[in-house]
Design a protein around this motif. Structure first.
Motif, mmCIF file in Angstrom:
data_model
loop_
_atom_site.group_PDB
_atom_site.id
_atom_site.type_symbol
_atom_site.label_atom_id
_atom_site.label_comp_id
_atom_site.label_asym_id
_atom_site.label_seq_id
_atom_site.Cartn_x
_atom_site.Cartn_y
_atom_site.Cartn_z
ATOM 1 N N LEU A 151 17.871 -6.610 -6.977
ATOM 2 C CA LEU A 151 18.522 -7.421 -5.959
ATOM 3 C C LEU A 151 18.010 -7.059 -4.567
ATOM 4 N N ASN A 152 17.862 -5.766 -4.285
ATOM 5 C CA ASN A 152 17.327 -5.347 -2.987
ATOM 6 C C ASN A 152 15.900 -5.837 -2.781
ATOM 7 N N ILE A 153 15.101 -5.807 -3.843
ATOM 8 C CA ILE A 153 13.725 -6.288 -3.733
ATOM 9 C C ILE A 153 13.704 -7.794 -3.487
ATOM 10 N N ILE A 154 14.591 -8.520 -4.150
ATOM 11 C CA ILE A 154 14.684 -9.969 -3.895
ATOM 12 C C ILE A 154 15.082 -10.222 -2.442
ATOM 13 N N PHE A 155 16.077 -9.495 -1.945
ATOM 14 C CA PHE A 155 16.498 -9.681 -0.556
ATOM 15 C C PHE A 155 15.360 -9.360 0.412
ATOM 16 N N LEU A 156 14.509 -8.418 0.055
ATOM 17 C CA LEU A 156 13.399 -8.020 0.918
ATOM 18 C C LEU A 156 12.230 -8.986 0.821
ATOM 19 N N LYS A 157 11.824 -9.319 -0.393
ATOM 20 C CA LYS A 157 10.593 -10.093 -0.613
ATOM 21 C C LYS A 157 10.809 -11.596 -0.796
ATOM 22 N N TYR A 158 11.958 -11.976 -1.325
ATOM 23 C CA TYR A 158 12.209 -13.389 -1.641
ATOM 24 C C TYR A 158 13.585 -13.811 -1.120
ATOM 25 N N PRO A 159 13.775 -13.796 0.187
ATOM 26 C CA PRO A 159 15.111 -14.079 0.734
ATOM 27 C C PRO A 159 15.649 -15.463 0.383
ATOM 28 N N GLN A 160 14.806 -16.391 0.023
ATOM 29 C CA GLN A 160 15.270 -17.729 -0.346
ATOM 30 C C GLN A 160 16.070 -17.709 -1.652
ATOM 31 N N TYR A 161 15.958 -16.612 -2.421
ATOM 32 C CA TYR A 161 16.682 -16.501 -3.695
ATOM 33 C C TYR A 161 17.867 -15.542 -3.619
ATOM 34 N N GLU A 162 18.256 -15.137 -2.400
ATOM 35 C CA GLU A 162 19.360 -14.187 -2.227
ATOM 36 C C GLU A 162 20.642 -14.665 -2.891
ATOM 37 N N LYS A 163 21.072 -15.878 -2.567
ATOM 38 C CA LYS A 163 22.361 -16.361 -3.056
ATOM 39 C C LYS A 163 22.372 -16.515 -4.576
ATOM 40 N N ILE A 164 21.372 -17.164 -5.120
ATOM 41 C CA ILE A 164 21.349 -17.362 -6.575
ATOM 42 C C ILE A 164 21.230 -16.017 -7.292
ATOM 43 N N GLY A 165 20.470 -15.086 -6.719
ATOM 44 C CA GLY A 165 20.335 -13.759 -7.323
ATOM 45 C C GLY A 165 21.644 -13.000 -7.318
ATOM 46 N N HIS A 166 22.280 -12.942 -6.159
ATOM 47 C CA HIS A 166 23.518 -12.168 -6.018
ATOM 48 C C HIS A 166 24.693 -12.817 -6.736
ATOM 49 N N ASP A 167 24.822 -14.121 -6.624
ATOM 50 C CA ASP A 167 26.015 -14.802 -7.138
ATOM 51 C C ASP A 167 25.943 -15.199 -8.611
ATOM 52 N N TYR A 168 24.719 -15.379 -9.144
ATOM 53 C CA TYR A 168 24.611 -15.915 -10.492
ATOM 54 C C TYR A 168 23.775 -15.049 -11.439
ATOM 55 N N ILE A 169 22.542 -14.774 -11.068
ATOM 56 C CA ILE A 169 21.629 -14.091 -11.988
ATOM 57 C C ILE A 169 22.082 -12.664 -12.272
ATOM 58 N N PHE A 170 22.355 -11.901 -11.221
ATOM 59 C CA PHE A 170 22.654 -10.493 -11.437
ATOM 60 C C PHE A 170 24.045 -10.223 -12.003
ATOM 61 N N PRO A 171 25.064 -11.019 -11.692
ATOM 62 C CA PRO A 171 26.317 -10.867 -12.455
ATOM 63 C C PRO A 171 26.110 -11.213 -13.934
ATOM 64 N N ALA A 172 25.270 -12.204 -14.198
ATOM 65 C CA ALA A 172 24.994 -12.574 -15.590
ATOM 66 C C ALA A 172 24.320 -11.425 -16.332
ATOM 67 N N ILE A 173 23.494 -10.659 -15.643
ATOM 68 C CA ILE A 173 22.823 -9.526 -16.284
ATOM 69 C C ILE A 173 23.844 -8.479 -16.715
ATOM 70 N N ILE A 174 24.723 -8.087 -15.806
ATOM 71 C CA ILE A 174 25.665 -7.012 -16.129
ATOM 72 C C ILE A 174 26.702 -7.483 -17.146
ATOM 73 N N TYR A 175 27.236 -8.680 -16.968
ATOM 74 C CA TYR A 175 28.210 -9.183 -17.930
ATOM 75 C C TYR A 175 27.544 -9.544 -19.257
ATOM 76 N N GLY A 176 26.308 -9.988 -19.201
ATOM 77 C CA GLY A 176 25.552 -10.240 -20.432
ATOM 78 C C GLY A 176 25.358 -8.958 -21.219
ATOM 79 N N GLY A 177 25.089 -7.865 -20.513
ATOM 80 C CA GLY A 177 24.974 -6.566 -21.178
ATOM 81 C C GLY A 177 26.259 -6.177 -21.873
ATOM 82 N N VAL A 178 27.384 -6.422 -21.224
ATOM 83 C CA VAL A 178 28.691 -6.120 -21.819
ATOM 84 C C VAL A 178 28.905 -6.968 -23.078
ATOM 85 N N VAL A 179 28.610 -8.235 -22.998
ATOM 86 C CA VAL A 179 28.806 -9.128 -24.145
ATOM 87 C C VAL A 179 27.922 -8.688 -25.315
ATOM 88 N N VAL A 180 26.679 -8.335 -25.047
ATOM 89 C CA VAL A 180 25.792 -7.873 -26.123
ATOM 90 C C VAL A 180 26.356 -6.609 -26.762
#
Length: 176
Positions: A130-159
């Motif tokens: 997430l920090n690398i996205i905020f640094l290198k790809y700021p246009q993806y900050e919102k989708i990364g923080h709000d959707y992709i990265f919560p899906a990663i952690i909760y996806g890990g829990v579901v698995v």
């Protein structure tokens, strides 16, 4: 009613374990309310900073009492901030309560501990990315923080839950 007894036992175990763990965690947080963040959250931030440095993104941690968070200054730019909710403990509480709801003896404790370790590693990697996205790809900050990265952690829990149910909780013991 007898048919529902196993389900009620599972639900009751889940609720009791969840409430006990939430109360313990809240007590822990309350004892650090006058500080920027609790020690575990600080430890996670330090691990993130170390891994980012290893990857070539020098990172400084900046305390912000006003925000009750630790700011990540990555390669000279403020990227994200670490708050208590980012330390994965609240997710671990939910994970552990579910696993203990389907209690299967000592292996339950081992599975919970292993899952906590995996979720912690996944969380550190998630924050680093997430920090690398905020640094290198700021246009993806919102989708990364709000959707992709919560899906990663909760996806890990579901698995982890699915593995527990499929290979441990519902597996019938062979007759000796």
């Amino acid at each position: 009613m007898k048919d529902f007894l196993p389900v009620l036992k599972i639900l009751l175990r889940f609720v009791i374990v969840y409430i006990v763990l939430v109360l313990i965690y809240q007590f822990y947080l309350n004892s650090y309310s006058a500080e920027v963040v609790d020690p575990f959250t600080r430890s996670v931030a330090e691990q993130v900073a170390s891994f980012q440095y290893f990857l070539g993104f020098p990172t400084t941690l900046v305390d912000s009492m006003k925000l009750h968070s630790i700011l990540f200054q990555t390669s000279g730019k403020y990227t994200t901030r670490m708050v208590e909710g980012c330390n994965v403990i609240s997710v671990v509480v939910l994970y552990a309560a579910f696993i203990f709801a389907f209690y299967k003896g000592a292996k339950t404790f081992l599975y919970v501990l292993g899952g906590i370790f995996l979720l912690h590693i996944l969380n550190v990697l998630r924050i680093v990315l997430l920090n690398i996205i905020f640094l290198k790809y700021p246009q993806y900050e919102k989708i990364g923080h709000d959707y992709i990265f919560p899906a990663i952690i909760y996806g890990g829990v579901v698995v982890l839950w699915l593995v527990w149910i499929q290979f441990f909780a519902l597996k019938r013991e062979k007759d000796a």
